[in-house]
Design a protein around this motif. Structure first.
Motif, PDB file in Angstrom:
ATOM      1  N   LEU A 132      48.206  52.846  36.885  1.00  0.00           N
ATOM      2  CA  LEU A 132      46.753  52.693  36.779  1.00  0.00           C
ATOM      3  C   LEU A 132      46.299  51.314  37.233  1.00  0.00           C
ATOM      4  O   LEU A 132      45.248  51.173  37.879  1.00  0.00           O
ATOM      5  CB  LEU A 132      46.314  52.954  35.337  1.00  0.00           C
ATOM      6  N   VAL A 133      47.077  50.270  36.906  1.00  0.00           N
ATOM      7  CA  VAL A 133      46.720  48.915  37.342  1.00  0.00           C
ATOM      8  C   VAL A 133      46.740  48.822  38.863  1.00  0.00           C
ATOM      9  O   VAL A 133      45.819  48.275  39.481  1.00  0.00           O
ATOM     10  CB  VAL A 133      47.683  47.872  36.729  1.00  0.00           C
ATOM     11  N   ARG A 134      47.764  49.357  39.484  1.00  0.00           N
ATOM     12  CA  ARG A 134      47.864  49.291  40.943  1.00  0.00           C
ATOM     13  C   ARG A 134      46.763  50.118  41.614  1.00  0.00           C
ATOM     14  O   ARG A 134      46.218  49.719  42.642  1.00  0.00           O
ATOM     15  CB  ARG A 134      49.254  49.765  41.397  1.00  0.00           C
ATOM     16  N   THR A 135      46.430  51.248  41.019  1.00  0.00           N
ATOM     17  CA  THR A 135      45.335  52.055  41.559  1.00  0.00           C
ATOM     18  C   THR A 135      44.017  51.297  41.430  1.00  0.00           C
ATOM     19  O   THR A 135      43.218  51.241  42.385  1.00  0.00           O
ATOM     20  CB  THR A 135      45.240  53.400  40.810  1.00  0.00           C
ATOM     21  N   PHE A 139      41.356  49.793  44.452  1.00  0.00           N
ATOM     22  CA  PHE A 139      39.935  50.153  44.539  1.00  0.00           C
ATOM     23  C   PHE A 139      39.045  49.108  43.854  1.00  0.00           C
ATOM     24  O   PHE A 139      37.908  49.418  43.493  1.00  0.00           O
ATOM     25  CB  PHE A 139      39.715  51.534  43.902  1.00  0.00           C
ATOM     26  N   ARG A 140      39.560  47.915  43.711  1.00  0.00           N
ATOM     27  CA  ARG A 140      38.850  46.867  42.971  1.00  0.00           C
ATOM     28  C   ARG A 140      37.397  46.657  43.427  1.00  0.00           C
ATOM     29  O   ARG A 140      36.505  46.533  42.590  1.00  0.00           O
ATOM     30  CB  ARG A 140      39.632  45.552  43.067  1.00  0.00           C
ATOM     31  N   PRO A 141      37.109  46.596  44.738  1.00  0.00           N
ATOM     32  CA  PRO A 141      35.717  46.361  45.164  1.00  0.00           C
ATOM     33  C   PRO A 141      34.729  47.412  44.662  1.00  0.00           C
ATOM     34  O   PRO A 141      33.524  47.146  44.554  1.00  0.00           O
ATOM     35  CB  PRO A 141      35.808  46.390  46.698  1.00  0.00           C
ATOM     36  N   LEU A 142      35.215  48.600  44.344  1.00  0.00           N
ATOM     37  CA  LEU A 142      34.336  49.693  43.922  1.00  0.00           C
ATOM     38  C   LEU A 142      34.141  49.752  42.410  1.00  0.00           C
ATOM     39  O   LEU A 142      33.306  50.518  41.928  1.00  0.00           O
ATOM     40  CB  LEU A 142      34.913  51.031  44.401  1.00  0.00           C
ATOM     41  N   LEU A 143      34.897  48.957  41.676  1.00  0.00           N
ATOM     42  CA  LEU A 143      34.869  49.045  40.224  1.00  0.00           C
ATOM     43  C   LEU A 143      33.715  48.250  39.629  1.00  0.00           C
ATOM     44  O   LEU A 143      33.286  47.231  40.185  1.00  0.00           O
ATOM     45  CB  LEU A 143      36.191  48.515  39.644  1.00  0.00           C
ATOM     46  N   PRO A 144      33.202  48.682  38.476  1.00  0.00           N
ATOM     47  CA  PRO A 144      32.204  47.878  37.763  1.00  0.00           C
ATOM     48  C   PRO A 144      32.834  46.576  37.274  1.00  0.00           C
ATOM     49  O   PRO A 144      34.050  46.473  37.096  1.00  0.00           O
ATOM     50  CB  PRO A 144      31.789  48.773  36.589  1.00  0.00           C
ATOM     51  N   GLU A 145      31.983  45.561  37.050  1.00  0.00           N
ATOM     52  CA  GLU A 145      32.480  44.233  36.685  1.00  0.00           C
ATOM     53  C   GLU A 145      33.335  44.255  35.423  1.00  0.00           C
ATOM     54  O   GLU A 145      34.310  43.516  35.310  1.00  0.00           O
ATOM     55  CB  GLU A 145      31.303  43.273  36.502  1.00  0.00           C
ATOM     56  N   LEU A 151      41.535  43.432  35.284  1.00  0.00           N
ATOM     57  CA  LEU A 151      42.619  43.446  36.265  1.00  0.00           C
ATOM     58  C   LEU A 151      42.951  42.026  36.706  1.00  0.00           C
ATOM     59  O   LEU A 151      42.065  41.173  36.793  1.00  0.00           O
ATOM     60  CB  LEU A 151      42.205  44.264  37.499  1.00  0.00           C
ATOM     61  N   PRO A 152      44.214  41.737  36.970  1.00  0.00           N
ATOM     62  CA  PRO A 152      44.568  40.403  37.468  1.00  0.00           C
ATOM     63  C   PRO A 152      43.982  40.171  38.850  1.00  0.00           C
ATOM     64  O   PRO A 152      43.892  41.105  39.660  1.00  0.00           O
ATOM     65  CB  PRO A 152      46.097  40.437  37.507  1.00  0.00           C
ATOM     66  N   ARG A 153      43.579  38.938  39.114  1.00  0.00           N
ATOM     67  CA  ARG A 153      43.040  38.626  40.437  1.00  0.00           C
ATOM     68  C   ARG A 153      44.115  38.759  41.513  1.00  0.00           C
ATOM     69  O   ARG A 153      43.830  39.086  42.656  1.00  0.00           O
ATOM     70  CB  ARG A 153      42.464  37.204  40.450  1.00  0.00           C
TER      71      ARG A 153
END
Length: 405
Positions: A132-135, A139-145, A151-153
Motif C-alpha cells: 500500500l505504501v508503494r502504491t 500515485f502521490r500527486p493524486l492523493l489528498p494532502e 507517506l515518506p517523502r
C-alpha cells in the motif's frame, strides 16, 4: 489514593494490579505539568490525574460515558507523567486496564470503529502495508494532502546486509511498518553492527510486536502476536543469541513488556520474561561498543528527537545523543525535549487535530538550532515529523551508516 473496587473490577484478570496502581497515586498533580494534552487543552480530565479519577470511578462501579472514552482516547500514552511522578505510579498499565473496561461499556460511533478496524487490518501486516505504501507513493500527486503527509517523502531502498559471520549474534525485530516506510533502516543497523563484530541472525517468522492491536484495545490479539514472536525467536535464543535488537523504540518498549503482560500465562510466562530481558534498543548495544572502529567522518549538524518510548518508557533519554556526540556529529539544542511529537502509534490518525498541534510545536523546537537534518529513533515519529514537509527526518542509524568510511 483510597479506593474500593467493585466486585466486577476485582474479578478482572488485572484487577488487583489496578487497585495497587490507584493506591500508589497521591494525586499531587505533578504529572499534569508535563502532560502534552493537558498543556494543549487545559482540562483536568485531559491530564493523567483526571484520567486516573475517571478510571477509578469506573473500576468502583460507576458507569462510564462517551466523555470518559474521549478523555482516555486523547491520552498519547507517552508516559511523560511516569517520568515526572514522585510516587512511581505505573500509569500506562492502569490505562490499559481502564481502556479495556470502558471499551466494553461505551459503544463507539461507526466511523471510529471502521478506522480502528482498518488500522488493525493493515498496519500489523508488513507485506500488505509495504504494498500500500508503494502504491500510494506511485500515485502521490493524486492523493489528498492528509494522505500525502502519511507517506515518506523519499523511500530509500534497503542496501545489502552482511552475511552472518561473527561469533556474537543478535536477533532483530524487523517490524511491521518500517520495512515499507524506511526499508534501509534495519539494513543500516545490520551493517553498523557487523562493523562492530556482531551479526544479525534473521528470524523471518517474527512479525508485528503486537503494540498496534494491544493499544487499539484488541489486547488478546496483541498478546497472540507476542506469543508468535517468542516462538519465532526461541530457537535462536536457545542457540545463544545474546539480544533481540529493536530499531523502533515503540516496538522495543512493548517487547520489554512481554514478561509483565504474559506473567499469568503458564505456557509463555518464563519465555516471555526471558525475551523481555534480552530485548534491547539498538543504542544499548552501541553505547557499550568500541565506536572508534566505525571510522565515522561527519560534520553533519543535526537535532535529535528522543521518542517518548525511548526516554519515558525505556528510560534511555540521552543515550542516542551521547553516542552521536562520541561519533563526532554536531547536535543542536532542543527545547522541551521531553514533550511528545504527537505520533504515538496510531494517534496521528485517531486524533489528527491534537497530533498536528503537537507535531508543529515539536518541529519548532527541533528547528530552533537550525539543523541540517532531524534524527530520531522511532519510525512513527520519523514519518509523522517528516510529513510536515519541513526539515528532513531520518533514523539516526542511517546517518551513522552513511558516515562510515
Amino acid at each position: 489514593m483510597q479506593t474500593q473496587l467493585s466486585e466486577q473490577a476485582r474479578a478482572l484478570p488485572r484487577g488487583e494490579e489496578a487497585e495497587a496502581i490507584l493506591r500508589s497515586c497521591v494525586h499531587c498533580g505533578f504529572c499534569n505539568a508535563t502532560c502534552p494534552t493537558y498543556q494543549l487543552l487545559g482540562d483536568e480530565l485531559d491530564g493523567p490525574r483526571g484520567r486516573i479519577y475517571l478510571m477509578k470511578q469506573v473500576l468502583e462501579g460507576f458507569e462510564p460515558s462517551a466523555s470518559t472514552l474521549q478523555h482516555l482516547d486523547r491520552c498519547l500514552t507517552c508516559r511523560n507523567c511516569e517520568t515526572t511522578c514522585p510516587s512511581g505510579v505505573q500509569y500506562h498499565n492502569l490505562l490499559d486496564i481502564g481502556r479495556a473496561v470502558v471499551e466494553e461499556w461505551v459503544p463507539r460511533p461507526l466511523g471510529e470503529r471502521a478506522i480502528r478496524a482498518g488500522l488493525r487490518a493493515v498496519v500489523p501486516h508488513a507485506g500488505l502495508f509495504k504494498t500500500l505504501v508503494r502504491t500510494g507513493h506511485a500515485f502521490r500527486p493524486l492523493l489528498p494532502e492528509a494522505l500525502k503527509a502519511k507517506l515518506p517523502r523519499q523511500i530509500r531502498p534497503a542496501q545489502p546486509r552482511p552475511e552472518v559471520r561473527h561469533e556474537r549474534q543478535v536477533l532483530m525485530l524487523e517490524g511491521c511498518v518500517q520495512p515499507g516506510l524506511s526499508p534501509n533502516t534495519n539494513a543500516a543497523a545490520a551493517r553498523v553492527l557487523d562493523r562492530l563484530g556482531i551479526s544479525v541472525v534473521p528470524a523471518r517468522e517474527a512479525g508485528c510486536c503486537g503494540a498496534v492491536d494491544y493499544h487499539l484495545n484488541a489486547q488478546d490479539a496483541g498478546l497472540d502476536r507476542a506469543r508468535r514472536n517468542i516462538d519465532a525467536w526461541w530457537p535462536a535464543i536457545e542457540n545463544g543469541a545474546e539480544a533481540i535488537i529493536q530499531t523502533a523504540s515503540g516496538c522495543g518498549a512493548f517487547v520489554k513488556e512481554y514478561g509483565h503482560l504474559l506473567k499469568d500465562d503458564p505456557r509463555y510466562a518464563a519465555k516471555a520474561s526471558r525475551v523481555a530481558n534480552l530485548a534491547k534498543d539498538l543504542v544499548e548495544v552501541l553505547r557499550d561498543a568500541q565506536l572508534e572502529s566505525l571510522g565515522i567522518r561527519s560534520d553533519l549538524r543535526l537535532a535529535f528527537h528522543c521518542p517518548c518510548t525511548l526516554q519515558h518508557a525505556q528510560k534511555l533519554g540521552g543515550a542516542v545523543e551521547n553516542v552521536l556526540s562520541r561519533l563526532g556529529f554536531h547536535l543542536t539544542p532542543v527545547p522541551d525535549g521531553h514533550l511528545c511529537c504527537g505520533s504515538a502509534g496510531t494517534y496521528s490518525i485517531t486524533q489528527p487535530e491534537l497530533s498536528r498541534q503537537l507535531r508543529d510545536n515539536k518541529l519548532n523546537a527541533l528547528e530552533s538550532g537550525q539543523p541540517q537534518v532531524i534524527a530520531t529513533a522511532n519510525i512513527g515519529c520519523q514519518t509523522h515529523l517528516d510529513g510536515a514537509g519541513r526539515t528532513p527526518v531520518r533514523h539516526w542509524i542511517e546517518l551513522v551508516d552513511e558516515a562510515m568510511d
